[in-house]
Design a protein around this motif. Structure first.
Motif, short mmCIF file in Angstrom:
data_model
loop_
_atom_site.label_atom_id
_atom_site.label_comp_id
_atom_site.label_asym_id
_atom_site.label_seq_id
_atom_site.Cartn_x
_atom_site.Cartn_y
_atom_site.Cartn_z
N ALA A 5 -26.84 -57.76 -50.91
CA ALA A 5 -26.11 -58.45 -49.85
C ALA A 5 -25.92 -57.54 -48.64
N ILE A 6 -25.52 -56.28 -48.90
CA ILE A 6 -25.26 -55.36 -47.77
C ILE A 6 -26.56 -55.02 -47.06
N LEU A 7 -27.60 -54.71 -47.83
CA LEU A 7 -28.89 -54.36 -47.22
C LEU A 7 -29.42 -55.49 -46.34
N THR A 8 -29.46 -56.68 -46.92
CA THR A 8 -29.98 -57.82 -46.17
C THR A 8 -29.06 -58.14 -44.99
N SER A 58 -24.21 -54.68 -37.38
CA SER A 58 -24.36 -54.16 -38.74
C SER A 58 -23.01 -53.80 -39.37
N LEU A 59 -22.12 -53.15 -38.59
CA LEU A 59 -20.82 -52.76 -39.15
C LEU A 59 -19.99 -53.96 -39.57
N SER A 60 -20.04 -55.02 -38.77
CA SER A 60 -19.23 -56.20 -39.09
C SER A 60 -19.66 -56.81 -40.43
N VAL A 61 -20.96 -56.72 -40.73
CA VAL A 61 -21.44 -57.27 -42.00
C VAL A 61 -20.92 -56.44 -43.17
N ILE A 62 -21.02 -55.10 -43.05
CA ILE A 62 -20.55 -54.22 -44.14
C ILE A 62 -19.05 -54.44 -44.36
N LEU A 63 -18.30 -54.40 -43.24
CA LEU A 63 -16.84 -54.56 -43.32
C LEU A 63 -16.48 -55.95 -43.84
N GLY A 64 -17.20 -56.94 -43.36
CA GLY A 64 -16.93 -58.33 -43.75
C GLY A 64 -17.13 -58.54 -45.25
N ILE A 65 -18.24 -58.01 -45.78
CA ILE A 65 -18.52 -58.18 -47.21
C ILE A 65 -17.45 -57.43 -48.02
N TYR A 66 -17.08 -56.23 -47.57
CA TYR A 66 -16.07 -55.44 -48.30
C TYR A 66 -14.72 -56.17 -48.33
N VAL A 67 -14.26 -56.59 -47.16
CA VAL A 67 -12.96 -57.29 -47.07
C VAL A 67 -13.00 -58.57 -47.91
N ALA A 68 -14.12 -59.31 -47.80
CA ALA A 68 -14.23 -60.57 -48.53
C ALA A 68 -14.11 -60.35 -50.04
N TYR A 123 -23.07 -52.55 -58.11
CA TYR A 123 -23.56 -53.91 -58.43
C TYR A 123 -24.81 -54.23 -57.61
N GLY A 124 -25.85 -54.70 -58.30
CA GLY A 124 -27.10 -55.04 -57.64
C GLY A 124 -26.94 -56.11 -56.58
N TYR A 178 -26.49 -73.13 -47.73
CA TYR A 178 -27.08 -72.94 -46.43
C TYR A 178 -26.12 -73.30 -45.31
N LEU A 179 -25.24 -74.28 -45.59
CA LEU A 179 -24.27 -74.70 -44.57
C LEU A 179 -23.26 -73.59 -44.30
N PHE A 180 -22.75 -72.97 -45.35
CA PHE A 180 -21.66 -72.01 -45.18
C PHE A 180 -22.05 -70.57 -45.57
N GLY A 181 -23.29 -70.35 -45.90
CA GLY A 181 -23.76 -69.00 -46.22
C GLY A 181 -23.39 -68.57 -47.62
N ASN A 182 -24.28 -67.78 -48.22
CA ASN A 182 -23.99 -67.29 -49.57
C ASN A 182 -24.76 -65.99 -49.77
N ILE A 183 -24.35 -64.99 -49.03
CA ILE A 183 -25.10 -63.73 -49.02
C ILE A 183 -25.05 -63.04 -50.38
N LEU A 184 -23.98 -63.28 -51.14
CA LEU A 184 -23.85 -62.61 -52.44
C LEU A 184 -24.81 -63.18 -53.48
N ALA A 185 -25.41 -64.34 -53.15
CA ALA A 185 -26.33 -64.95 -54.11
C ALA A 185 -27.80 -64.71 -53.72
N ILE A 186 -28.04 -63.68 -52.92
CA ILE A 186 -29.41 -63.48 -52.41
C ILE A 186 -30.30 -62.86 -53.50
N SER A 187 -31.52 -63.36 -53.59
CA SER A 187 -32.42 -62.89 -54.66
C SER A 187 -33.26 -61.69 -54.18
N ARG A 188 -33.93 -61.01 -55.12
CA ARG A 188 -34.77 -59.86 -54.77
C ARG A 188 -35.90 -60.28 -53.82
N GLU A 189 -36.50 -61.45 -54.09
CA GLU A 189 -37.62 -61.91 -53.25
C GLU A 189 -37.13 -62.17 -51.83
#
Lengths: 286, 264
Positions: A15-18, A232-242, A9-10, A124-135
């Motif tokens: 999300a993971i890269l950023t 970095s690891l916490s972000v990858i793991l966090g997104i996966y678990v979420a 999924y794009g 912005y208050l609670f974060g939304n990394i999965l909605a990040i755009s290409r730009e």
């Protein structure tokens, strides 16, 4: 859901890269901030982001432009915190408190005039990394490269002022400049982190990885490497678990960081107990 | 001795150029005046013992010389350059009073802390070269701390930490060494070793030394000049003149003066 399937999924790739880039930046800067007793500057700047984002959101700018428009406000605020500390002889936390509350107040006024909380502000208050755009990924990448290069280039200067500012000063290091640079780089990173974990949780991303590394690392270099690894690891793991358990990614990332911190503290306690026991044993033998 | 007579001609001419010159220097601490009107010249190769009661401004004075204190009035010249324009920081080794505000637990090894002393002569990114590593090894060996080089600074005793900080000050082979109560945390044996290293640097390499200490014996053994401060410079002159000064025995105390002069 397995990992290879998720990675197709794009939006997850973005999300993971950023997220990894932001995680590394925050954890690196976090170590310097903790040692300089400036760890709450992230929290203060995050509150400023709220005000700045409210202003740019009220202008109904496209998400990526809104991010760019916020940069000068953040940079100015970070310098203002340093200036307030310097000129008014206020301690750093008071200056942060003043700027932070001003940011929140402006944010509330602008948001209430704009017809209440809209989805952008909520994101912005609670974060939304999965909605990040290409730009936004591109902006994050450019800022990541810039901040990383600055940290590498001024590594020894940052290390020196973290150890002792006066000794650094009489070694010819321009301490005022380095302090300003640290605040500016933090402002840029906080701005990016807002998308990842949200304004409310930014300081945890700055503090927790570095705090864990401080428990176990012996040298400064190791401390930075461990901190960045956790970031970095916490972000990858966090997104996966979420995604697997259907939880908000931002809060999951923070909780994983908290768990690693608790583990690091336990490891440290265990080792110091063992060390004490060995010392006591050798004394008894003598 | 009055301020007008603080610089007898022989002190200025003996070694050519001056290491430090202060002119009408007045210093303050948080806007409160601490030192007034100090005019003196410290020549290359001088070993100046700075003495005076607690709170007399000794630390303020040496901090002002290197731009860390508040200068209310007057000028400081280091190695013939006005302090404001001075940039040859690698020529100065400074050991502050025991660092009480060391961030704890500070994540750095002894090696990393000592390497900081080499940063002054470099431009960012201030990378260390092979020669620098040799210099670090030599300095660690000189101070007898090679075996603790990989230990974290926070794990060490106060005395060991002080030796590490001294190594940081010496590693750059400075021309001017400013030491503020350097031996407070050291045991007698290490203290002796410390003063003998500094003494050798002064004798063999003509390193200028400014030493603030309450260790009267150490001053007597090594100092070539004495500066007595108490809000102002009450005495600045040769060690021999200090010992003969009746005014100093009245001000400084006959007993302490005797300890300093007897051991020389």
């Amino acid at each position: 859901m397995n990992i290879p399937e998720l990675l197709t999924y794009g939006f997850i790739q973005r999300a993971i890269l950023t997220g990894v880039m932001i995680g590394i930046l925050c954890s690196l800067l976090g170590l310097f901030l903790i040692l300089r007793r400036m760890s709450l500057i992230g929290d203060g700047l995050a509150h400023v982001t709220f005000g700045a984002t409210a202003i740019t959101a009220s202008l109904r700018l496209y998400s990526a432009y809104s991010l760019l428009a916020t940069i000068p406000i953040m940079l100015a605020s970070s310098l203002l915190i340093l200036k307030l500390t310097d000129k008014t002889r206020l301690s750093g936390d008071v200056a942060i408190g003043i700027i932070s509350s001003a940011g929140i107040a402006i944010g509330i006024i602008v948001t209430s005039n704009g017809g209440g909380y809209n989805t952008d502000i909520f994101g912005y208050l609670f974060g939304n990394i999965l909605a990040i755009s290409r730009e936004e990924v591109l902006i994050a990448f450019l800022l990541f490269v810039f901040v990383s290069l600055m940290i590498c280039f001024f590594y020894n200067d940052l290390f020196y002022i973290s150890f002792n500012e006066e000794l650094a000063k009489i070694s010819g290091i321009r301490t005022r400049l380095i302090n300003s640079m640290l605040a500016l780089l933090t402002a840029l990173s906080v701005l990016l982190a807002m998308k990842l974990v949200g304004i409310m949780l930014i300081s945890s991303l700055l503090i927790l990885p570095a705090a864990s590394a401080l428990q176990v690392a012996r040298s400064f270099r190791t401390c930075l490497i461990l901190s960045a690894t956790q970031g970095s690891l916490s972000v990858i793991l966090g997104i996966y678990v979420a995604l697997c358990v259907n939880l908000p990614a931002s809060a999951t990332i923070v909780l994983i960081n908290l768990l690693i911190f608790l583990a690091a503290t336990s490891v440290k306690r265990l080792f110091s107990k063992e060390k004490r026991a060995i010392t006591a044993g050798s004394k008894a033998a003598v | 001795m009055k301020p007008d007579n603080l610089n007898p001609p022989e002190f200025q001419e003996k070694n050519g150029k001056a290491a430090i010159i202060t002119e009408n220097l007045s210093c303050s601490y948080r806007k409160r005046p601490v030192l007034e009107n100090i005019t003196l010249t410290i020549n290359h190769g001088d070993y100046v013992g700075i003495v005076g009661p607690n709170g007399s401004g000794k630390s303020t004075f040496i901090r002002a010389l290197i731009g860390l204190g508040e200068i209310a009035e007057g000028n400081v010249t280091i190695f013939e350059t006005a302090l404001e324009r001075f940039s040859q920081w690698w020529r100065i080794g400074y050991l502050p009073q025991f660092l009480q505000h060391l961030p704890h637990p500070f994540p750095a090894t002894v090696n990393e802390i000592v390497s900081l002393g080499l940063m002054a002569g470099k431009r960012p990114p201030r990378r260390l070269k092979a020669l620098d590593m040799t210099r670090i090894n030599e300095t660690l060996a000189l101070l007898g701390i090679s075996d603790i080089r990989s230990k974290q600074i926070g794990e060490l005793s106060g005395g060991q930490q002080q030796r590490v900080l001294l190594a940081r000050a010496l590693v750059n082979d400075p021309d001017l060494l400013i030491l503020d109560e350097p031996t407070t945390a050291l045991d007698p044996e290490t203290r002796e070793r410390f003063y003998s290293i500094v003494g050798e640097m002064n004798r063999n390499r003509k390193v200028t030394v400014l030493l603030v200490t309450h260790d009267s014996g150490a001053i007597g053994k090594h100092a070539s000049k004495m500066l007595y401060l108490d809000k102002k410079a009450l005495f600045y002159g040769s060690f021999e003149d200090f010992c003969l000064s009746r005014e100093m025995s009245e001000t400084f105390g006959e007993h302490t003066q005797h300890i300093i002069c007897h051991r020389h």
